[in-house]
Design an enzyme around this catalytic site. Sequence first.
Site, mmCIF file in Angstrom:
data_model
loop_
_atom_site.group_PDB
_atom_site.id
_atom_site.type_symbol
_atom_site.label_atom_id
_atom_site.label_comp_id
_atom_site.label_asym_id
_atom_site.label_seq_id
_atom_site.Cartn_x
_atom_site.Cartn_y
_atom_site.Cartn_z
ATOM 1 N N ILE A 341 85.897 36.249 3.629
ATOM 2 C CA ILE A 341 85.123 35.128 3.085
ATOM 3 C C ILE A 341 86.029 33.905 2.946
ATOM 4 O O ILE A 341 85.678 32.794 3.319
ATOM 5 C CB ILE A 341 84.495 35.498 1.714
ATOM 6 N N TRP A 344 87.078 32.586 6.451
ATOM 7 C CA TRP A 344 85.928 31.998 7.142
ATOM 8 C C TRP A 344 85.836 30.496 6.832
ATOM 9 O O TRP A 344 85.427 29.704 7.674
ATOM 10 C CB TRP A 344 84.644 32.712 6.689
ATOM 11 N N HIS A 345 86.237 30.108 5.600
ATOM 12 C CA HIS A 345 86.102 28.706 5.202
ATOM 13 C C HIS A 345 87.022 27.776 5.962
ATOM 14 O O HIS A 345 86.793 26.570 6.009
ATOM 15 C CB HIS A 345 86.347 28.547 3.697
ATOM 16 N N GLY A 346 88.081 28.308 6.528
ATOM 17 C CA GLY A 346 88.943 27.433 7.311
ATOM 18 C C GLY A 346 90.342 27.979 7.399
ATOM 19 O O GLY A 346 90.723 28.927 6.703
#
Lengths: 500, 77
Positions: A341, A344-346
């Site tokens: 998670i 995934w954001h960067g």
Amino acid sequence: MLFNIDFSKILQLFTYQEGDPLLFSTSFFIFFFFTLLLFYRIFAYKKNLRIFTLIIFSLFFYYKAVGGYFLILIIMTIVNYYSGQILGSLKEGISKRRFLFVLTIVANLGVLGYFKYTNFFIQIINNIGSGNIDALDIFLPIGISFYTFKGLSYIIDIYIGTFQPVKSFRDFSLYMFFFADLLIGPIDRASKLLPQIQREINVPRENIGRGTYLIMSGLFKKIVIADFIGLNFVDRVFGDPTRFTGVENLLASYAYTLQIYCDFSGYTDMAIGVALLLGFNIMDNFNAPFKATSIGDFWRRWHISLSSWLLDYLFAPLQMKLRNLRMYGNAIALFITFFAIGFWHGSNWTFILFGSLHGLYMVVSIFLKKPKTQLFKKLKLSDTKLLKFSQGVITFHLVVFAFIFFRAFSIESGWDVVSQIFAFFQAGVFMQFVNAYPMIIILMVIGYVLHFLPEAWEKWTENFVVKMPVVVQALLLTAIILLVVQFKFAGLQPNIYFQF
Amino acid sequence: MITEKFKKVILDELNLDDFDIQDNTTADQVPGWDSLNHINVILALEKAFNVHFKGIEVLRCKNIGDLQNLVNTKLNQ
């Protein structure tokens, strides 16, 4: 000259401009949307034309956001469509099927990985080997993390056997292209959206009211609360935390937590509202997340479309694989899921730390579950309001703590925020702050109070708006737009530097 | 059809006295059957019926009826 129109400016509106996507809160979007509604109405009973209208408008919308890179979306749509067709036709258990499945997953993740993480890995390799591979000039097309996950869920569902591949390439394209959830979600599932594309259009009166309500509340959350406190307060403190006292750093951490919620859920509300007006129900993404009484509860309320995606497609298979380890298997699967998670954001260590912190919270909570339950029983606290309240306060602060690193430019800068709060609090500055920035405090109070109101009140307000005559709804929407415009042009508040 | 033995294994694992489980009942409707506890229910079923599930077979189950059918198929093999 009677009409002094600069045609090059008009052309700019219709061509890709870097860093200027067609956000729902822009005036050109209103023009775009009304034009779409017009064609949509004309073709209401001609299914083929209606769906093509949506596809063409969606592609234009995406072209405005990423320019030529919209071709990647088209290519990945073709790949996933044909792979889905073949997977559906092959018998389960044969190795060809498994091979094609793995290949499709690798293709999707490969494209995402190339655009999002290449330079991050180059940097890691450079750091480890003290080498000097040059960073590549890679453009990150917005939306790619979202539509990749939409494509993946379609492929995985077909592979598992819970969803049949869709026959029509037209319908599948609209599932992938649909502009309402294209840029920042919600990450809809094929099994929910495709049947809605295939059926006849139906926009009941209630949907129009609810859609309008969501667009209004979304605009308010996004522009009035999130953008204002972000620009005028959060950006300044997080820009250089050491220049501010602990009080300001703490307030900025609360403010950022509210900002990211209002920003993200506000945009999602608008997406859901826009989709409702076109006759689509897309999934909810937020459910009063700060009312959560545990971190697990928080993730059932925060970015629901992402957390449920990872729960279904990463956590559940991992958990099955590791089942003989029982609780430890759960713990490992949970930590990997939350790590994902974060990542995934960067491609930034701050996001990885954010995910790992939540992973750690979850792992600790499963090991503490039994002793905690016993302790609460002994103290006769189980199911009491006091316990719920304390759990809510603790959960909220764990969430705020993780968001500090989510927002910070680097992990060190995040630590600066934390150490200022603990080592240089200066409680007296609070009143100075309130006097200097009343608007920030007022907006924060409004934001949090609205959030913590009982759910029934919000439902009541929503129903109240839904039942209004359309004319009144239109007037209300206009009033909100005017309010939003005021805030948009209020610009930066004077930057007063606080001396202690 | 949910068999008595199947139901008892689930209720025992979740420490429930009784709960009406039908074919179309889903895990999230059963108190205590959350995503973490899920694995304990699966392990309890595997042990009680002396069967071994593949991951994908369990992931495919949409409701408890599907899970019962999976156990039945395994027992008939």
